[in-house]
Structure formats: structure tokens, C-alpha cells
Scaffold this active site. Structure first.
Site, PDB file in Angstrom:
ATOM      1  CG  HIS A 266      -1.867   1.093   1.349  1.00  0.00           C
ATOM      2  ND1 HIS A 266      -3.180   1.016   0.963  1.00  0.00           N
ATOM      3  CD2 HIS A 266      -1.708   2.365   1.817  1.00  0.00           C
ATOM      4  CE1 HIS A 266      -3.786   2.173   1.177  1.00  0.00           C
ATOM      5  NE2 HIS A 266      -2.916   3.009   1.693  1.00  0.00           N
ATOM      6  CD  GLU A 267       1.340   3.428   3.711  1.00  0.00           C
ATOM      7  OE1 GLU A 267       1.404   4.475   3.036  1.00  0.00           O
ATOM      8  OE2 GLU A 267       0.347   3.123   4.424  1.00  0.00           O
ATOM      9  CG  HIS A 270       0.099   6.182  -0.539  1.00  0.00           C
ATOM     10  ND1 HIS A 270      -0.886   6.902  -1.172  1.00  0.00           N
ATOM     11  CD2 HIS A 270      -0.524   5.526   0.493  1.00  0.00           C
ATOM     12  CE1 HIS A 270      -2.062   6.689  -0.558  1.00  0.00           C
ATOM     13  NE2 HIS A 270      -1.858   5.850   0.446  1.00  0.00           N
ATOM     14  CD  GLU A 296      -6.215   5.196   0.210  1.00  0.00           C
ATOM     15  OE1 GLU A 296      -5.308   6.012   0.491  1.00  0.00           O
ATOM     16  OE2 GLU A 296      -6.489   4.209   0.933  1.00  0.00           O
TER      17      GLU A 296
END
Lengths: 507, 507
Positions: A266-267, A270, A296
Site C-alpha cells: 500500500h505505502e 503511495h 489512494e
């Protein structure tokens, strides 16, 4: 014009630098700072905010933008210069509208609101939070009143996180999504007591082993140790410090390697977005994300569309067997892993929810906060409304406000208008993904063999390099030719749940 | 006056915050930042410097100080308000004298000078450094010319590091020190090939073990894990981020635990000083060290006067036997440790020199840079002058400029006027130490049992709490009643070298 533009770029560069510095202070505070440093850090940040605010609201900046306006009208409307001027004008005009007194009130309320929330959360007593929340709602009304031209009061709040997005667009999209998700969850949810990821990541593995394993995955998907960092943090986040310095964080749970693996994916999503804005945007107002939803979309794409996809499971399982050094269920194969990481289960807590139920948590929050703002829901009635929606949407009973209306810090901080961006990000990700799969037909085969370059290139070309040049709607239209829609996401989910066997083939 | 003072305090607080932020960016750059982040970081720092400089040179600040001046004359000259105004005036007046163009030149020369130095150092070729050094000397002359009232051109440079100190004071003090040290080294130096600390710390121990051992020592002497950090860095340093946030760094050498132990004690001394300025000085111009010499007096006191003292050796040896888990010479006792960590040996490299020879390295640099500035030494003659002094002062031949005139980065950066503060710090430490021992007669007994509170309290009361209120000379006079003198240091060294047996009892 050359001189005025050069001056504008200098001012934009200073603002970008000050934002970068502020980012570092926050990163440090959440990963590194000794606990006793909080009070000093708050003072440093307040001064830095004041310095930045003074530069952003400088009347000379307004005059410069006014002087440039007629001349930029003849330029390509998508050029960096025109977009820079437009974004800077937007930031300037929003900032000058807010009186210093209200700004100070908002800051104070955020601090008091977080404290009240923490206290209420620990005690499981909504009563301890209600006054602070009412104060936040009241302040939002004063804030909204500064922008009298808005079509809907909530538009003003949403615009802070999702520039240009209107309430009237979001309401029907999220309602349509909810109406698609509720029956899907009913049809696919497993038993309530099932552990996360069906228990395949229960280990246990120590932190060093988990870090080794996630760094191995990161290295393969595009993390460059010369330009990135990975640190532990209680609430994982990513922060781009500007070119050459991208920092992501994760949390390690000895008994759930899925926590580290999926938060790192997820990160990484980003971080990759932050890291790959076009070099010519560096030190400008455009060296930033388009919006929280687009940000997101990138994190959820790597976490879910990539990381919970079958090809990724095929690729990652043998690697994890090696890097984790044992501890995975001996009989687990790629198909089993794929099914495990896509198991659907009714849940009380948003941040622990699986991909299918997650957006029901968000839509519920969005609709409740909208009702708080337009006055159709009183703060005192919020817990009951929350519990009723949890039952109707997710089929779960809330026994304790700690696991209900008190679970998130956002409203305490005054972040009203934020939640929707989580789900908009999921929808945007699915829309981009459909286009990406059409453009890169052998994507699955590439991922299965650990070749993530085609995916990165496509994202770089269509999303990352533009930074803040285009807002969510513009970006979607440029890439997909579509407006915002929940159907690609619902279609993607249904197909996957058929593939895992959770949904019958004909459903 | 109340209003003007309140305004002054607000401005001082903003400046203190901006300095604190700049400090964090530097700390992060040297401990944490990914290697590729350097260019971005340089831009961020340049903007932050410009913002700080603009606030410091703001004419409104000058007017505020002028308005306060006559009224502060009636106040206690040692009050915080008077001292705050005086220090801020000093900073303001120095800053406004420097034209932006020269400031930019100095910054550029620092950057180019470091590059040239690095290149010359790697090649062992002074010729590659000479132009950059000549440029630095030339720029110093332009800088000095801005302060026409100075008694000696070098005073202007010294004053940047050692406020108010004059060349005429320092020259005889350092000459007297050199004349005392040269025969002392001749009388006590061991064989040239002796390893550092007589080899007692050769180990090997891995980094985790060494970190565990130094954290144990730190915890006992006053490091509070809630308010401090210890990180690895290639060139150890300390940095106070303000109340509640003190950061020190160290370097680990697998084959020399003395590197970590003594650098940690050194940086702890710096950190403790930073951490313990009086709380009422927080966010003012006084929440800073008196000078680099006073700062260095604190680090060298913990490293040498405490850490290489017999009582500390008695206390630390059994602890290290436990925390290092073996690896120390089996027959080593406290007396042996005391002798090992005070062994004298002729050395080529300043940063590897023992306590006795160290200051000869510094005095040599001070005298050479003074000659460069007053024009009695040409840049081209510097290497020969260096080598001649190394032979006459330390008795060593320099075969390679890498281990001679090219060993330090300081001159490349333009830090001319800096070196002296290292030795002044050692002298101040010895002067304070004499007073401290008189005030706390059972100091040795306390240290032997691991009770460092009396030492910390004395330093807090007499040095730390004052921050930047008093300059070096004032502080020394307040605490010891003396002016700057090399004799307490020479006396301390002679006594110790008799105690170790390096010097005969009657010498």
C-alpha cells in the site's frame, strides 16, 4: 511575462521547499522523535505553518498572478506554466479567505478534538467526545460560510481533500456502490470468527525476518534503497520528501505477516506516485498528488489489484517461502494464497476490513458526516445512526462504541470531508486498472514472473508524471475517457470473488 | 516597554524555531536521508536559510532593538531580557553587514571547496586543492573588510565561532600550551606502532553488542531514552532539537570499541549541555551554547576528564565485562584500563590523537591559518610549513599530504577560525574541572560507584542552565574567577601521566 513567470516560479519553489520541510518534521515526529519532544515539535511546526501561510497569502503573490492571468490565456491550457499559475491561484485564494482568528480556532479545535477523542475512545464513552465533535461541526459551518458561492456546504469541505469534486457527484456514485456491495457481502462473507487472510500469515515471525521479507518484495517491485527508506511506525504512512527521498513505513505484527506485507505494498503505491512526478515539476506547486483519491488509487492498486491478484500470489509465494524461512502452511499453494488473501468477512473495524467490505465502512461514514453537515443528523443521534447502518449494510451489531462510532480519529481532528477519498481511490484504481489491462495485455504474465516494469511504466506515463497538473476528474477522463463510476470496481470484485470460488460462476 | 519586549520575544521564538528546524534537516541528512536525496535537501536548506536570514535582518527588528535599548539600560545587565536583546542585536548586526552577493559567494565557495578538498584528499595531491583554498582565504579577506573596526582581521573569523574572543588573547595562551606540551609528549610517548588504547578494546564485537554496551553506560550517566536518541553516523555529532529532543550519534569500529565508547561519552557531553539550558530560555536566542569552546569543554570533560579518569575506569570495567559478554583481555584490571586509555603516542591524524598530543595538532592548524590570513604564509607554502611543524611539535614525518595538510575538511568548507575552539574547549574543561573538584570533594568516590548526579548537577548549575547568556570569558570568570589559561590543563595532564606511570613521580 518572462520576468513575472520567473518570479512566480521562485515563489512556487520556496513554497514547495517549505512544504517539504514541514513533511520532514511530520515524518520525523511519527517515526523517530523521542516521545518527550512533542511540545517543542508543535511549536516548530506552528512557526513553519505561519511562515508558509504568510508567503502563500502575500498580496504580492496575488498581484503577480493577476498580472500573468491575461497573458497565460493564450498559452496551452495544459502547459506546466498555466497549470502552475492555476494551482497557485487556487491555493492563494483559499488561504486568503480564512481569517487568522478562525485558522487559530481550527488548529486549537483539532488539538482538543484529538484529545477528547482519545479519552472517549479509551473509556468507550461517546459522551466524552460529543462536545468536541459538535464544536468541529460548528467550526466547519463557519468555514463553509467563507465560500458562499458553493453549491452545497459539504462541497467546501470535500474540496480541501478532493479539489473540484462536488457532493452532487459523489452521493449517487457511493450510493450505487453501496447497493452493489451489500448483496455481494451477504453472498460471500465467511464465518465471523475466521482469522485475517484465513490464517496463512499467522507465523509467528520476528520483526527482522519480516523486514527482510518485505524488503525483498519491495526491491523486486521498484523500491530503490538509494532513494527510499522503510521504517516502522504505529500507523503506517508514506511521505515523499521530493526527488531522491521517498519514505514509507509499516507495522509488524508477529502473528500476522499480512499486516507488514500489505501495508508495505500500500505505502509503496503511495511512495511510487510521490517519487515519480516529472522532474520538471520539482520545486513547483505541481510536484504534488492530484488529490487524495488519486493518491489512494495508487496505494490500493498495489495493495489489492496487484498484491491480492492471482499472478502476484504465484510470484510471491516461493519468494516468501525462502525469505520467511519456514512458517507458512506446508500445503499452501498459490491458489490457496489467492483465496486466503481475498476472504470476505463481516467486520466492525474499517482498518481491518477486507477489500470487499472495506468500502461499506467508508460509505457509511461519508453519508453520516454529510448528514451532520447539512443538519439532518444531530451529534447526539450519531451513535444510534452508526449502529443502525452497521447492521443494515454489514450485518454486524456494534456492542461497544470503541468498535463503532469512536474507532477513527478523523472527526476529532476535524477531518470532515476526508473519508470519501478512500473509496473514491478504490473506484479510480479499478477504472485505471481496466484501461491498464487493455493497454498491457500480457500484464498477468509479467507479474507472474516478477516483471513489474510494464506496470510501473504505464502508471508513470498516465498518472505519476502529471503530479498535480490534472484533478481527479480530468485525469480519469484523459486516461479512461470515463467519468467516475462504481461499476468497474464492482465488476472487478465480482470477477475476483468468482475466481476465488466465494461467488458461484453464474452469479 | 512591555509590548516591545513581548514583540522581541515573539521574533526570538520564531528564529529559535527556524534554527531548530534547520538543525533537524541537518541531523536527518547525516543519519537518515537516502543518499539520492542530497540535491533536494540542499534546496530545502537554502530556502530555509533565506527565510531565517530575512527574519534576522528585518529592519523592523533593528528598530525594535533600538527602541528597547535605552530602557534595558536600567535593568539588571545579567537578566534574561537584557541578554536576549544583546545577543539578538549581535546576530542582527552581523547579519545585516553581509551583502547578499558575498553571502551567496561564501555558500558557493563552501560547496566547491569541499568538492575540491575531497578530490585532492582522495588523490593525495595538494595541487588540486590550492585554488579552492586560495579562494577561501580571499573571501575571508572580503568578509573581514566588512568589520573594519576589528583589532585584528582574524578576530572577525574567530568571533563567528567564539563570540567576543580576540586573537591577541588566544595567541599567547596557545603558544604557552604548545611549549608545555612538546616536552611532555617527548617524555611520555610510547612506541609509534602501539595500537589505540593499547589494544584493550580490539574485540572484535559486533555493532549490536557495542550499541548495547554504550547504551548501558549512557543510561547510567544520564541519557533518558524518552528524550534522547543514539544513531550511527560516519562522523559522530550531537544535536539538540530543543526541550525533550536531544540526539547523539556514534561510529562503530568492530575492532576498536574505544571508538564507540569515547565518541558516545563525547557526544553525551555535548547533548547534556544542549538538553539542559534553563527551561525559561526555550524558544529564545539564549537557548543555545555560549560558544563552541564551551560546548567542546562539555564534550571533552565527559570523554577525557571523566571517561579517561581512574574512578570511571573502576566503575565501567565490570559493567563492560558484562555488557560486552567477553572479549576484553582476561587479565585487564581498572589500573590497566586507566593506563591503556591514557597511552601517549605520536600521531599524524588529529581525530585519532590521544588526549596529550591532540592539542598540538590543533595549535599547529591555528597558527598556520592565522599566518594565511595575516598574509605571512602563502597557500603554496602551506604543505611545507605543515610538515615542518609536525616534525618540530610532534616529532613525526609526513610522507603523504593525505595524512598531512589534507586531512581535515574544515578549510575546504571555509571554516577558518574554527580549529582553535577545540583546544580552547580543552582548556576551559580543565579550568572548570578544577573548580568542580573543589566544590564536590567526593566526586571520585561518587563516580567509582556510578553516581554521576553530583557531576551533572554542578555542570547544570554552573554551565548548562545559562545557555548563551554569558560568553566564554564571562562564564569562566563567573565560575572560576580566572581568565583563560593553559596551566590547569597542563597541570591536570602532568598529574595524570604521573598517575599512569608514563611520567616519573618527580617530573
Amino acid at each position: 511575462m518572462g520576468d513575472d513567470l520567473a518570479q512566480l516560479r521562485v515563489r512556487a519553489a520556496e513554497l514547495a521547499d517549505l512544504h517539504g520541510v514541514t513533511g520532514l518534521l511530520h515524518w520525523d515526529q511519527h517515526t523517530t522523535m523521542p516521545p518527550a519532544g512533542g511540545a517543542t515539535r508543535a511549536e516548530r511546526l506552528a512557526t513553519l505553518d505561519a511562515v508558509t501561510h504568510a508567503r502563500l497569502t502575500d498580496p504580492a503573490l496575488g498581484r503577480l498572478l493577476d498580472a500573468l492571468e491575461p497573458r497565460l490565456r493564450d498559452e496551452d491550457p495544459d502547459s506546466n506554466d498555466v497549470r502552475l499559475a492555476r494551482r497557485l491561484r487556487r491555493d492563494h485564494e483559499k488561504a486568503v479567505r480564512i481569517p487568522a482568528e478562525l485558522s487559530a480556532e481550527l488548529t486549537r479545535a483539532a488539538s482538543l478534538g484529538q484529545e477528547a477523542w482519545l479519552d472517549a475512545h479509551q473509556a468507550g464513552d461517546f459522551g466524552r467526545f460529543r462536545d468536541a465533535l459538535e464544536r468541529q461541526v460548528e467550526l466547519r459551518h463557519r468555514y463553509v460560510a467563507l465560500f458562499g458561492e458553493a453549491e452545497h456546504p459539504y462541497d467546501v469541505l470535500l474540496d480541501d481533500y478532493e479539489p473540484g469534486m462536488r457532493t452532487a457527484e459523489v452521493v449517487p456514485v457511493l450510493a450505487e456502490l453501496r447497493d452493489g456491495l451489500v448483496p455481494l457481502v451477504q453472498a460471500t462473507a465467511g464465518p465471523d470468527e475466521e482469522p485475517r487472510n484465513a490464517g496463512v500469515f499467522a507465523g509467528p515471525w520476528d520483526v527482522a525476518t519480516q523486514r527482510h521479507a518485505v524488503l525483498d518484495v519491495l526491491g523486486a517491485i521498484g523500491y530503490d534503497p538509494d532513494a527510499w527508506r522503510l521504517d516502522p511506525a504505529p500507523h503506517p504512512f508514506a511521505m515523499g520528501m521530493g526527488p531522491g527521498d521517498t519514505r514509507i513505513t509499516t507495522r509488524y505484527d508477529e502473528h500476522d505477516f499480512g499486516m507488514a506485507l500489505y501495508s508495505v505494498l500500500h505505502e509503496f503505491g503511495h511512495g511510487l506516485y510521490d517519487a515519480r512526478h516529472a522532474p520538471e515539476l520539482a520545486r513547483t506547486t505541481l510536484d504534488a498528488p492530484a488529490s487524495l483519491a488519486v493518491h489512494e488509487s495508487q496505494s490500493r492498486m498495489w495493495e489489492n489489484l496487484v498484491g491480492r491478484g492471482r499472478p502476484f500470489c504465484v510470484w510471491v509465494l516461493p519468494r516468501l517461502r525462502e525469505t520467511l524461512g519456514g512458517g507458512l502452511p506446508p500445503g499452501l499453494d498459490a491458489d490457496g494464497l489467492f483465496r486466503a488473501v481475498n476472504a470476505v468477512s463481516r467486520s466492525l473495524i474499517r482498518v481491518e476490513a477486507d477489500e470487499t467490505t472495506y468500502n461499506l465502512h467508508v460509505v457509511l461514514r461519508f453519508e453520516l458526516e454529510l448528514a451532520l453537515i447539512d443538519g439532518t443528523l444531530a451529534v447526539d443521534d450519531l451513535p444510534a445512526a452508526w449502529n443502525a447502518r452497521m447492521l443494515s449494510d454489514l450485518g454486524v451489531e456494534v456492542a461497544d462504541d470503541r468498535e463503532g462510532v469512536l474507532q477513527d480519529i478523523h472527526w476529532g481532528m476535524g477531518a470532515i470531508g476526508y473519508f470519501a477519498t478512500y473509496t473514491l481511490g478504490n473506484l479510480v484504481a479499478a477504472q485505471l486498472w481496466r484501461r491498464l489491462r487493455a493497454d498491457v495485455p500480457d500484464l498477468d504474465a509479467a507479474i507472474e514472473t516478477g516483471d513489474f516494469a510494464p506496470l510501473r511504466e504505464w502508471l508513470g506515463e498516465h498518472v505519476h508524471r502529471h503530479g498535480r497538473k490534472f484533478d481527479t476528474r480530468e485525469l480519469l477522463a484523459r486516461v479512461t475517457g470515463e467519468g467516475l463510476s462504481p461499476q468497474p470496481f464492482l465488476g472487478y470484485l465480482r470477477a475476483k470473488l468468482k475466481d476465488t470460488g466465494a461467488l458461484p460462476p453464474g452469479a
